[in-house]
Design a protein around this motif. Structure first.
Motif, PDB file in Angstrom:
ATOM      1  N   ARG A 114       0.851  -1.186   0.000  1.00  0.00           N
ATOM      2  CA  ARG A 114       0.000   0.000   0.000  1.00  0.00           C
ATOM      3  C   ARG A 114       0.898   1.251   0.000  1.00  0.00           C
ATOM      4  O   ARG A 114       1.791   1.403   0.847  1.00  0.00           O
ATOM      5  N   VAL A 115       0.636   2.111  -0.962  1.00  0.00           N
ATOM      6  CA  VAL A 115       1.454   3.326  -1.143  1.00  0.00           C
ATOM      7  C   VAL A 115       0.576   4.556  -0.979  1.00  0.00           C
ATOM      8  O   VAL A 115      -0.488   4.647  -1.614  1.00  0.00           O
ATOM      9  N   LEU A 116       1.054   5.480  -0.114  1.00  0.00           N
ATOM     10  CA  LEU A 116       0.398   6.792  -0.011  1.00  0.00           C
ATOM     11  C   LEU A 116       1.206   7.754  -0.877  1.00  0.00           C
ATOM     12  O   LEU A 116       2.363   8.051  -0.598  1.00  0.00           O
ATOM     13  N   LEU A 117       0.578   8.249  -1.946  1.00  0.00           N
ATOM     14  CA  LEU A 117       1.224   9.172  -2.878  1.00  0.00           C
ATOM     15  C   LEU A 117       0.737  10.587  -2.577  1.00  0.00           C
ATOM     16  O   LEU A 117      -0.464  10.869  -2.725  1.00  0.00           O
ATOM     17  N   VAL A 118       1.658  11.441  -2.135  1.00  0.00           N
ATOM     18  CA  VAL A 118       1.302  12.830  -1.804  1.00  0.00           C
ATOM     19  C   VAL A 118       1.973  13.722  -2.846  1.00  0.00           C
ATOM     20  O   VAL A 118       3.198  13.854  -2.871  1.00  0.00           O
ATOM     21  N   GLU A 119       1.191  14.350  -3.696  1.00  0.00           N
ATOM     22  CA  GLU A 119       1.726  15.164  -4.806  1.00  0.00           C
ATOM     23  C   GLU A 119       0.681  16.200  -5.166  1.00  0.00           C
ATOM     24  O   GLU A 119      -0.481  15.860  -5.463  1.00  0.00           O
ATOM     25  N   ASP A 120       1.051  17.506  -5.136  1.00  0.00           N
ATOM     26  CA  ASP A 120       0.096  18.563  -5.452  1.00  0.00           C
ATOM     27  C   ASP A 120       0.011  18.846  -6.939  1.00  0.00           C
ATOM     28  O   ASP A 120      -0.930  19.503  -7.396  1.00  0.00           O
ATOM     29  N   HIS A 121       1.014  18.377  -7.721  1.00  0.00           N
ATOM     30  CA  HIS A 121       0.993  18.599  -9.164  1.00  0.00           C
ATOM     31  C   HIS A 121       0.140  17.500  -9.800  1.00  0.00           C
ATOM     32  O   HIS A 121       0.541  16.327  -9.845  1.00  0.00           O
ATOM     33  N   GLU A 122      -1.041  17.889 -10.268  1.00  0.00           N
ATOM     34  CA  GLU A 122      -2.052  16.902 -10.701  1.00  0.00           C
ATOM     35  C   GLU A 122      -1.554  16.015 -11.825  1.00  0.00           C
ATOM     36  O   GLU A 122      -1.722  14.777 -11.766  1.00  0.00           O
ATOM     37  N   PRO A 123      -0.863  16.524 -12.892  1.00  0.00           N
ATOM     38  CA  PRO A 123      -0.394  15.630 -13.960  1.00  0.00           C
ATOM     39  C   PRO A 123       0.597  14.590 -13.430  1.00  0.00           C
ATOM     40  O   PRO A 123       0.555  13.428 -13.835  1.00  0.00           O
ATOM     41  N   THR A 124       1.497  15.033 -12.532  1.00  0.00           N
ATOM     42  CA  THR A 124       2.466  14.084 -11.968  1.00  0.00           C
ATOM     43  C   THR A 124       1.750  13.045 -11.110  1.00  0.00           C
ATOM     44  O   THR A 124       2.072  11.839 -11.152  1.00  0.00           O
ATOM     45  N   ARG A 125       0.769  13.520 -10.319  1.00  0.00           N
ATOM     46  CA  ARG A 125       0.021  12.583  -9.457  1.00  0.00           C
ATOM     47  C   ARG A 125      -0.711  11.539 -10.281  1.00  0.00           C
ATOM     48  O   ARG A 125      -0.705  10.341  -9.966  1.00  0.00           O
ATOM     49  N   THR A 126      -1.330  11.973 -11.374  1.00  0.00           N
ATOM     50  CA  THR A 126      -2.086  11.044 -12.231  1.00  0.00           C
ATOM     51  C   THR A 126      -1.152  10.043 -12.892  1.00  0.00           C
ATOM     52  O   THR A 126      -1.416   8.825 -12.909  1.00  0.00           O
ATOM     53  N   ALA A 127      -0.021  10.548 -13.444  1.00  0.00           N
ATOM     54  CA  ALA A 127       0.912   9.653 -14.143  1.00  0.00           C
ATOM     55  C   ALA A 127       1.502   8.632 -13.172  1.00  0.00           C
ATOM     56  O   ALA A 127       1.600   7.432 -13.484  1.00  0.00           O
ATOM     57  N   LEU A 128       1.908   9.094 -11.979  1.00  0.00           N
ATOM     58  CA  LEU A 128       2.502   8.183 -11.005  1.00  0.00           C
ATOM     59  C   LEU A 128       1.503   7.135 -10.534  1.00  0.00           C
ATOM     60  O   LEU A 128       1.836   5.954 -10.361  1.00  0.00           O
ATOM     61  N   THR A 129       0.275   7.574 -10.329  1.00  0.00           N
ATOM     62  CA  THR A 129      -0.759   6.620  -9.877  1.00  0.00           C
ATOM     63  C   THR A 129      -0.931   5.498 -10.895  1.00  0.00           C
ATOM     64  O   THR A 129      -0.960   4.298 -10.549  1.00  0.00           O
TER      65      THR A 129
END
Length: 993
Positions: free
Chosen positions: A875-890
């Motif tokens: 289980r990974v908690l991904l904390v990222e405010d930059h939406e494109p980066t958050r979407t790509a990483l997810t």
């Protein structure tokens, strides 16, 4: 008389002049040595000291000065302390190594205040005084004149003593010779009946053997016999039986008038039959020289009493007369000397007393002669006299002995004593001569200088103005006998306020504050002295206040700096007082030091303000660069993640994967340019932190080659590796060393055309490792080589028609050179010209070999294979405010079977973390409502959790802070999916272990 000493140009003439000067009488001229590397300073000294009695020998270098002391005997030396190549102190020591110069007094000239240790060192080197430039001409003339007088007196005394001793010896020899002659003559008369021929022969032998000049004549005056001593004295050999009366060429009376031969003492004796005594004559030799003679003619009678001739002995008293003249002159000098010159017997009783002694000790001669010398010595110092008399009895001299003596009025004075034994004709010590020089003023001056030097030291080290003001008041009380003192400084409105004071009442300070003899804008305020307050024309109220305070005299000394009035320095006396120059000078010096301290405090305050502003600007620049880096990297991150993943996705067509490969390469190039900009800032400001270890350079080179091998293959560049260095271990930072090699290899690949060649060579010699990277590329001109390591420099090719065809910012080589210097190495560039390739040589110091344990040598290297870890269920908690980066990483993490929960802020992350447990946190650092460091530290308090920092902040301090917060990896945006996978695998494998 001025002599410029310059052996380099007129050596022979100078030596000839020196010899001639040495042959002149000591009373004619006295030599003074002037040493200064500035000719204008020597000209000033010439003008001050010019005198017919002095020969001023100039030297503009220590070498000229050392050469001068070989050829001259100096009465005094005036040396400048500050000279190139050799200081005045060092020159003085060299001069004093020569025995003849050990007692020559030295006056040092300086334009600077000296440290106390320098003053003591100067006195140890032979200094008798310091004079501060600009020089007071009267003081310099007075001091030099004193040493000249002392020099002349010493020489005159020595000459007189020598002459007197010689005269005594000659008189004794003459008397003994006469006695022997008389005895022999009497014996000859008694033995006249003996054989006449034998008697004649013996008589002649006797005369010839006598050391004194002796000759005989017959009754008519013809010379019948003379000895060699007589011929030497006359300077000629007279004809036997022909020359009359005497063998002298000419004879004169002592007053210089002619003396006829028939009236000479010998003629008178022959005519009167009476011996002649104590009648001095002067004879002249054929060479023109004259000698003073005392003749002793004796008549010779036969047995019947008839005069048959005479014998004459001639005593040369020339030297005795000269000695008498010198003694008379010496006596005149003694009487006219400003120094106290005293004679005493061997028991210490005074027997001579000159006018200088009267002036110094206030006793008249008839009051003191016959009394013991201890009359002048304070009771506490009576033991000194016993010690001095002991040395005199042993024949020793005492020179420049500084002590304290007592005047008639009971006051004590500082004196410098020079004491020498006095001997009688037999050499027995019968007393002592003492020269006492009053050095009270010199001592006072030395004390003032010491106090002022200490004040200067306080000003230089003081951290506050009150500390300086207190030291200034201490200094004025030590320099003079002031009763009170104060310092007033101008406030912001120009009103003078009491800052520091001693002995002043509050009522007086309140009443006197604000009063000043000058206007605040006065550009050149001058000191004001009131010798008697009662006679001064002051404001009626102020005068009343001053008199009520019991002040009889006061001085106003302005405190000013560069024509700007800062305040005033006050000195008070309780009774009327006549201010002297000796009191004014130190007060003005102290005032100037206060002014300097005030200005120094202002400058220090401005420097602190400027430093604070510079630090603030530096911090702002660092913040700006960090923010710029973050803002530039963040938009690139999702693009690089997607492109790096897609180029390895075999579900896509080859053409599409190639396009994604191109996108990935350009994103990485853009990231590299950002890294270069940040690296340049860190390197130039020395903020690179190196983690040094023992590294095998060949391995680092192979790793660097692996990063560029794909590009070399694409351009069909052949690679030749020639590792000849047997020893290739260095102590270095692995990442930075690889960065150096990577930059140089990247450049070689960039500037080498398709089908070219790159060669890597290593060699080791003299504890130095050399790595050469040689290419067959476009080469460099001499001008390009001269600035190839300058930041943003790209060579002349950047301006060609092709423009920026090679790309880049021109930072890689500048950064690499700095990194090499941080490793105590350097990079050298060489090329034979355009299109002839380039050679870059990296030189690094070899690490010293360290013996390893056998088990350590046999153990295999610690290899951590990069293999995929188990990801199912993580289980990974991904904390990222930059939406494109958050979407790509997810998407990319979920594609790799991770269970991902996202948050766009710290607040969202807290809410999610409160309801769920996570194995891993991947968090950005710069978040809208805080930072990832604080979030990681907060989450770790609730349980052990691994973390990967994913951020656009890539400075050294950012990485360090990530580790301190608990992140196990720090990835700087933009990142490729491969970099992220490597970090994830490392974290997962560590958990599995």
């Amino acid at each position: 008389m001025i002599q410029k000493f310059a052996m380099t140009s007129v050596e022979k003439e100078t030596i000839a002049e020196t010899r001639s000067a040495n042959e002149r009488p000591a009373t004619e001229v006295v030599d003074i040595l002037l040493v200064d590397d500035e000719s204008r300073n020597l000209d000033v000294l010439d003008s001050i000291l010019a005198s017919p009695e002095l020969r001023l020998v100039r030297a503009q270098s220590p070498e000229d000065a050392l050469l001068a002391v070989v050829h001259y005997e100096f009465a005094c030396m005036v040396l400048d302390i500050q000279m190139p190549n050799m200081s005045g102190l060092e020159l003085a020591r060299l001069i004093k190594t020569r025995k003849r110069n050990q007692h020559v007094p030295i006056i040092f000239l300086t334009a600077y205040f000296l440290e106390e240790k320098d003053i003591l060192e100067g006195y140890g080197a032979g200094a008798v005084d310091y004079l501060t430039k600009p020089i007071n001409p009267q003081i310099l003339k007075s001091k030099v004149g004193g040493f000249v007088d002392l020099f002349q007196k010493t020489h005159a005394l020595a000459t007189a003593n020598n002459s007197l001793e010689n005269e005594i010896k000659q008189r004794k020899a003459a008397e003994e010779a006469l006695r022997m002659a008389n005895l022999q003559l009497e014996q000859r008369v008694e033995e006249r009946t003996a054989d006449l021929s034998q008697s004649e022969q013996r008589y002649r032998q006797l005369v010839h053997s006598l050391p004194a000049a002796v000759y005989t004549t017959d009754a008519e005056g013809h010379v019948t016999l003379f000895n060699e001593a007589a011929a030497t004295l006359w300077g000629r050999r007279p004809e036997i039986g022909k020359d009359l009366w005497c063998g002298s060429y000419k004879i004169f009376n002592p007053d210089g008038s002619d003396l006829p031969l028939d009236e000479c003492p010998m003629a008178v004796t022959l005519k009167t039959g009476q011996a002649v005594r104590e009648r001095e004559i002067v004879i002249e030799r054929p060479d023109g020289t004259r000698r003073n003679i005392l003749p002793y003619p004796e008549p010779i009678f036969d047995t019947s009493g008839k005069i048959v001739g005479a014998v004459n002995m001639l005593l040369d008293i020339t030297d005795r007369n000269l000695a008498q003249l010198i003694a008379q002159r010496f006596a005149a000098i003694v009487e006219s000397s400003d120094d106290a010159i005293i004679g005493k017997d061997i028991n210490g009783f005074i027997n001579t007393w000159n006018h200088g002694a009267e002036r110094t000790f206030q006793y008249a001669a008839d009051e003191i002669i016959g009394k013991h010398i201890t009359t002048l010595i304070p009771p506490a110092r009576h033991d000194e006299e016993e010690e001095i008399l002991g040395k005199i009895r042993r024949g020793e001299s005492v020179k420049h002995y500084e002590t304290v003596r007592q005047r008639k009025d009971g006051n004590l004075i500082n004196v410098s004593l020079t004491i020498s034994p006095i001997k009688d004709a037999s050499g027995k010590i019968i007393g002592a001569s003492k020269i006492a020089r009053d050095i009270t003023e010199r001592k006072r001056s030395e004390k003032q200088q010491k106090v002022l030097y200490e004040l200067v030291a306080t000003v230089n080290r003081a951290s506050s103005l009150p500390e300086v003001c207190d030291a200034a008041l201490d200094a004025i009380f030590q320099c003079q006998n002031a009763d009170r003192a104060s310092i007033l400084l101008c406030d912001s409105e120009g009103v003078m306020r009491f800052t520091t004071w001693r002995g002043l009442s509050e009522d007086y300070r309140r009443a006197a504050e604000g009063h000043s003899p000058w206007n605040c804008d006065d550009p050149a305020p001058q000191p004001v002295f009131i010798n008697d307050v009662r006679q001064a024309k002051l404001d009626e109220h102020l005068q009343s206040v001053i008199e009520s305070e019991g002040i009889g005299a006061l001085a106003f000394i302005p405190i000013a700096y560069e024509n700007h009035l800062l305040g005033k320095f006050m000195i008070y006396f309780n009774a009327p007082h006549d201010f002297t120059v000796d009191e004014i000078r130190p007060a003005q010096t102290i005032a100037s030091q206060i002014a300097f301290a005030i200005e120094r405090q202002h400058v220090l305050q401005k420097l602190k303000q400027a430093r604070d502003e510079a630090l603030a600007a530096s911090r702002a620049k660092d913040d700006f660069l960090a923010t710029l880096s973050h803002e530039l990297r963040t938009p690139l991150n999702p693009v690089l993640l997607i492109a790096s993943d897609a180029e390895h996705n075999h579900d896509l067509s080859p053409r599409t994967r190639t396009d994604f490969n191109t996108i990935r390469k350009n994103i990485e190039l853009e990231a590299r340019l950002i890294d270069d900009l940040l690296d340049l800032t860190r390197v130039t400001r020395g903020k690179i932190i190196l983690e040094k270890n023992s590294l095998e350079v060949h391995q680092i080179l192979e790793d660097a080659v692996a990063h560029v091998i794909d590009e070399m293959n694409q351009k069909q560049i052949s690679l030749k590796i020639d590792f000849k260095a047997e020893q290739h271990t260095v102590f270095a930072d692995a990442v930075r060393l690889q960065q150096i090699f990577w930059n140089l290899l990247k450049n070689a690949v960039k500037f080498t055309p398709n089908g070219g060649q790159i060669t890597i060579e290593t060699a080791a010699s003299e504890n130095k490792l050399s790595v050469k990277i040689i290419d067959t590329g476009i080469g460099m001109t001499a001008d390009e080589i001269s600035h190839i390591f300058t930041a943003f420099s790209q060579g002349n090719h950047a301006g060609d028609n092709n423009g920026h065809r090679f790309g880049g910012l021109g930072l890689g080589l500048a950064i690499s050179q700095k990194l090499a210097e941080f490793h105590s190495g350097k990079i050298l560039a060489a090329s034979e010209g355009r299109d002839k390739g380039s050679t870059f040589t990296i030189e690094l110091p070899l690490a010293q070999p360290v013996e390893k344990d056998k088990n350590e040598l046999d153990s295999p290297p610690d290899l951590s294979p990069d293999f995929p870890a188990r990801t199912n269920g993580i289980r990974v908690l991904l904390v990222e405010d930059h939406e494109p980066t958050r979407t790509a990483l997810t998407q990319l993490l979920m594609r790799r079977s991770y269970k991902v929960v996202t948050a766009g802020s710290i607040a969202e992350a807290r809410v999610v973390a409160a309801g769920q447990n996570f194995n891993l946190i991947v968090s950005d650092i710069g978040l809208p409502d805080g930072n990832g460091y604080d979030l990681m530290a907060e989450l770790q308090k609730n349980g052990a959790v691994k973390g990967i920092a994913l951020t656009g902040y890539g400075m050294e301090q950012d990485v360090t802070r990530s580790r301190e917060a608990g992140f196990v990896a720090h990835l700087t945006k933009p990142i490729s999916i491969q970099s992220l996978e490597t970090a994830l695998n490392a974290v997962n494998n560590s958990e599995a272990a």
